[in-house]
Design a protein around this motif. Structure first.
Motif, PDB file in Angstrom:
ATOM      1  N   MET A   1       0.838  -1.187   0.000  1.00  0.00           N
ATOM      2  CA  MET A   1       0.000   0.000   0.000  1.00  0.00           C
ATOM      3  C   MET A   1       0.882   1.249   0.000  1.00  0.00           C
ATOM      4  SD  MET A   1      -3.124  -1.045  -0.023  1.00  0.00           S
ATOM      5  CE  MET A   1      -4.160  -2.445   0.410  1.00  0.00           C
ATOM      6  N   THR A   2       0.601   2.189  -0.882  1.00  0.00           N
ATOM      7  CA  THR A   2       1.402   3.393  -1.031  1.00  0.00           C
ATOM      8  C   THR A   2       0.550   4.629  -0.782  1.00  0.00           C
ATOM      9  OG1 THR A   2       2.790   2.310  -2.689  1.00  0.00           O
ATOM     10  CG2 THR A   2       2.884   4.726  -2.580  1.00  0.00           C
ATOM     11  N   VAL A   3       1.053   5.525   0.095  1.00  0.00           N
ATOM     12  CA  VAL A   3       0.358   6.778   0.374  1.00  0.00           C
ATOM     13  C   VAL A   3       1.033   7.900  -0.394  1.00  0.00           C
ATOM     14  CG1 VAL A   3      -0.194   8.477   2.144  1.00  0.00           C
ATOM     15  CG2 VAL A   3      -0.442   6.049   2.648  1.00  0.00           C
ATOM     16  N   SER A   4       0.240   8.685  -1.084  1.00  0.00           N
ATOM     17  CA  SER A   4       0.749   9.848  -1.808  1.00  0.00           C
ATOM     18  C   SER A   4      -0.065  11.071  -1.396  1.00  0.00           C
ATOM     19  CB  SER A   4       0.654   9.639  -3.322  1.00  0.00           C
ATOM     20  OG  SER A   4      -0.689   9.428  -3.712  1.00  0.00           O
ATOM     21  N   VAL A   5       0.528  12.247  -1.556  1.00  0.00           N
ATOM     22  CA  VAL A   5      -0.125  13.510  -1.194  1.00  0.00           C
ATOM     23  C   VAL A   5      -0.115  14.430  -2.399  1.00  0.00           C
ATOM     24  CG1 VAL A   5       0.030  15.580   0.241  1.00  0.00           C
ATOM     25  CG2 VAL A   5       0.473  13.344   1.252  1.00  0.00           C
ATOM     26  N   ARG A   6      -1.251  15.054  -2.649  1.00  0.00           N
ATOM     27  CA  ARG A   6      -1.326  16.013  -3.750  1.00  0.00           C
ATOM     28  C   ARG A   6      -2.292  17.133  -3.373  1.00  0.00           C
ATOM     29  NH1 ARG A   6      -5.999  15.447  -6.781  1.00  0.00           N
ATOM     30  NH2 ARG A   6      -7.181  13.500  -6.489  1.00  0.00           N
TER      31      ARG A   6
ATOM     32  N   ALA B   1       2.736  12.195   6.186  1.00  0.00           N
ATOM     33  CA  ALA B   1       2.973  12.716   4.840  1.00  0.00           C
ATOM     34  C   ALA B   1       2.301  14.072   4.646  1.00  0.00           C
ATOM     35  CB  ALA B   1       2.477  11.714   3.806  1.00  0.00           C
ATOM     36  N   LEU B   2       1.080  14.224   5.148  1.00  0.00           N
ATOM     37  CA  LEU B   2       0.372  15.499   5.030  1.00  0.00           C
ATOM     38  C   LEU B   2       1.060  16.592   5.833  1.00  0.00           C
ATOM     39  CD1 LEU B   2      -3.257  14.114   5.341  1.00  0.00           C
ATOM     40  CD2 LEU B   2      -2.402  15.404   3.367  1.00  0.00           C
ATOM     41  N   LEU B   3       1.459  16.265   7.052  1.00  0.00           N
ATOM     42  CA  LEU B   3       2.120  17.250   7.909  1.00  0.00           C
ATOM     43  C   LEU B   3       3.432  17.707   7.278  1.00  0.00           C
ATOM     44  CD1 LEU B   3       1.689  18.576  10.732  1.00  0.00           C
ATOM     45  CD2 LEU B   3       3.285  16.866  11.615  1.00  0.00           C
ATOM     46  N   GLN B   4       4.206  16.771   6.770  1.00  0.00           N
ATOM     47  CA  GLN B   4       5.484  17.126   6.158  1.00  0.00           C
ATOM     48  C   GLN B   4       5.281  18.004   4.927  1.00  0.00           C
ATOM     49  OE1 GLN B   4       8.049  13.784   5.352  1.00  0.00           O
ATOM     50  NE2 GLN B   4       9.361  14.951   3.971  1.00  0.00           N
ATOM     51  N   ALA B   5       4.334  17.646   4.095  1.00  0.00           N
ATOM     52  CA  ALA B   5       4.069  18.437   2.892  1.00  0.00           C
ATOM     53  C   ALA B   5       3.603  19.845   3.262  1.00  0.00           C
ATOM     54  CB  ALA B   5       3.024  17.739   2.025  1.00  0.00           C
ATOM     55  N   GLY B   6       2.745  19.936   4.265  1.00  0.00           N
ATOM     56  CA  GLY B   6       2.249  21.235   4.686  1.00  0.00           C
ATOM     57  C   GLY B   6       3.344  22.102   5.277  1.00  0.00           C
TER      58      GLY B   6
END
Length: 309
Positions: free
Chosen positions: A1-6, A97-102
């Motif tokens: 399973m792979t999580v991606s953020v966009r 992933a969301l926190l890092q991107a933000g």
């Protein structure tokens, strides 16, 4: 399973629907619809540099984040980053992933402090604190079974005060803007917000797709609004009040109790069955009003802050 953020694409209805669906599962006390998601995405001022993020696992939306500068704060360098993951999809890396991107986006924009609301649950607070966030003030979510509650009667207005709705200001809502700005300036919180642009307020607040002008009760004295409770609904049978405020010169007269009681009675008559509101945990006066109306605390969030390097 792979999580991606966009980032969400403005005008992409599927993205807006996915964001609203995830957010309502993770935070059912605040209303989100595809229309409201698109509204915020397209109506916040450019200075906010707003971005909505979606975390996906093999194409399925499982987490969201709202990222922006606190453009309306008199304190430069402040930013807001709120991350929520579907309760049945935690532990898969979406939150990280969301926190890092933000944070990366905000650092690139020059933010120095990042504020984030975190559910007052052990796992959520541990997640935030392990990533350098310090807890601050607490806010409460309150719930009222509007279908079954024995609502207290609407109090009699004080002499010289009459009740109207936001609909009565459709031709000229500027007096409501002035009252909202005064109340916002006095609202407790870790980040100060300054309402000083009428055009922005019209776009963001007055024209918000979930705002119900007909259920937003306004107390008027000498022809001017002096208290109000702003109402949003979810398109179904759920009703919620956001800002409830009274002009400084009219506080202590029971006007907050008056406008909230009136709006609740009219909401029940219109068929709404569930009422939501929120409170800063230290606002004892408003907590007393909400308890008098029958609301009970159903969840809490804790405001956290982190300094960016």
């Amino acid at each position: 399973m792979t999580v991606s953020v966009r980032a969400l694409s403005p005008g992409n209805r599927g993205d807006a629907e996915a964001f609203a669906r995830v957010r309502m599962l993770a935070l059912p006390y605040v209303f989100f619809t595809a229309d409201s998601v698109e509204h915020v995405l397209t109506r916040l001022p450019p200075d906010a540099r707003y971005t909505a993020l979606l975390a996906e696992e093999d194409g399925e939306a499982i987490g969201t984040a709202q990222v922006r500068l606190a453009h309306d704060s008199p304190e430069p360098g402040q930013a807001l980053l709120n991350v929520y993951v579907r309760p049945d999809r935690t532990g898969r890396g979406a939150g990280t992933a969301l926190l890092q991107a933000g944070e990366e986006r905000l650092a690139a924009l020059g933010a120095r402090e990042v504020f984030s609301w975190v559910l007052d649950e052990p796992a959520d607070r541990l997640f935030a604190e392990r990533r350098g966030y310090r807890p601050g003030s607490t806010a409460q979510f309150l719930l009222l079974d509007l279908a079954k509650a024995a609502l207290p009667p609407v109090p009699a207005p004080p002499p010289g005060v009459e009740l109207r709705t936001a609909d009565d200001f459709a031709d000229d809502p500027r007096p409501l803007f002035a009252l909202d700005a005064e109340c916002t300036a006095d609202e407790p919180g870790d980040v100060d917000h300054l309402l000083d642009d009428y055009g922005t307020w019209l776009d963001e607040t007055w024209r918000h797709p979930l705002l119900r002008h007909d259920l937003t009760t306004v107390a008027v004295a000498d022809g001017r609004p002096v208290a109000f409770t702003a109402v949003r609904t979810d398109g179904g049978t759920r009703y919620g009040t956001g800002m409830t405020g009274t002009a400084r010169a009219h506080r202590g007269r029971g006007l907050a109790k008056l406008v909230k009681a009136d709006s609740l009675h009219r909401a029940r008559a219109a068929g709404f069955t569930e009422a939501h509101t929120g409170n800063d945990a230290g606002n004892d006066a408003m907590l007393a009003v909400n308890r008098w109306l029958g609301y009970e605390v159903c969840a809490q969030e804790v405001h956290h802050v982190r300094e960016l390097a």
